[in-house]
Design a protein around this motif. Structure first.
Motif: not given
Length: 147
Positions: A45, A9, A51-52, A56
């Motif tokens: 996100k 993140r 969530d990524w 991505d």
């Protein structure tokens, strides 16, 4: 063990900041993979509500020319135990042999009051665990998963 979700993140937030705004990130996703991404999705996100995805990560890292998440994932492999040459059949044979020896040593230690038998049982258990670990690493390598 580090929290890879938090680190991912933080790295993705850094990449998003590099783009300057959520609209630019969404358009990067849409240009790379087709439509469907919006500023709101990117916001969720970044906040951690969503969530990524791998897609991505690939899209933003390629567009930015920086690869912090990919490098982090590659570093995870540095600590992975090496697999000896062999096969799953050989691993199974080794597990059977080492487990049998461990069972025999455990039973001998149970019947004995000496420390030598207990130490031998621990050694045989460790050998059996090693054989099991080798098989697991080989199976995970075949499936592409990590340890």
């Amino acid at each position: 063990m580090p929290d890879f979700r938090k680190i991912t993140r933080a790295n993705m937030k850094s990449l998003v900041d590099w783009f300057g705004c959520y609209d630019a990130v969404a358009e990067t996703f849409n240009a790379r993979w087709g439509g469907g991404s919006s500023k709101g999705t990117v916001s969720k996100k970044v906040s951690g509500t969503l969530d990524w995805t791998v897609a991505d990560v690939v899209a933003l890292e390629d567009a930015a020319g920086r690869y912090p998440v990919t490098r982090m994932l590659a570093r995870r492999l540095e600590d992975r135990p090496a697999v000896d040459a062999g096969s799953l059949l050989m691993d199974g044979s080794s597990i059977a042999k080492e487990s049998g020896e461990a069972i025999a040593a455990i039973l001998a230690a149970e019947q004995s009051s000496g420390a030598d038998e207990k130490a031998q049982a621990i050694k045989e258990i460790d050998d059996a665990l090693f054989a099991l670990g080798q098989a697991r690493v080989r199976l995970e390598g075949l499936s592409g998963a990590g340890w």
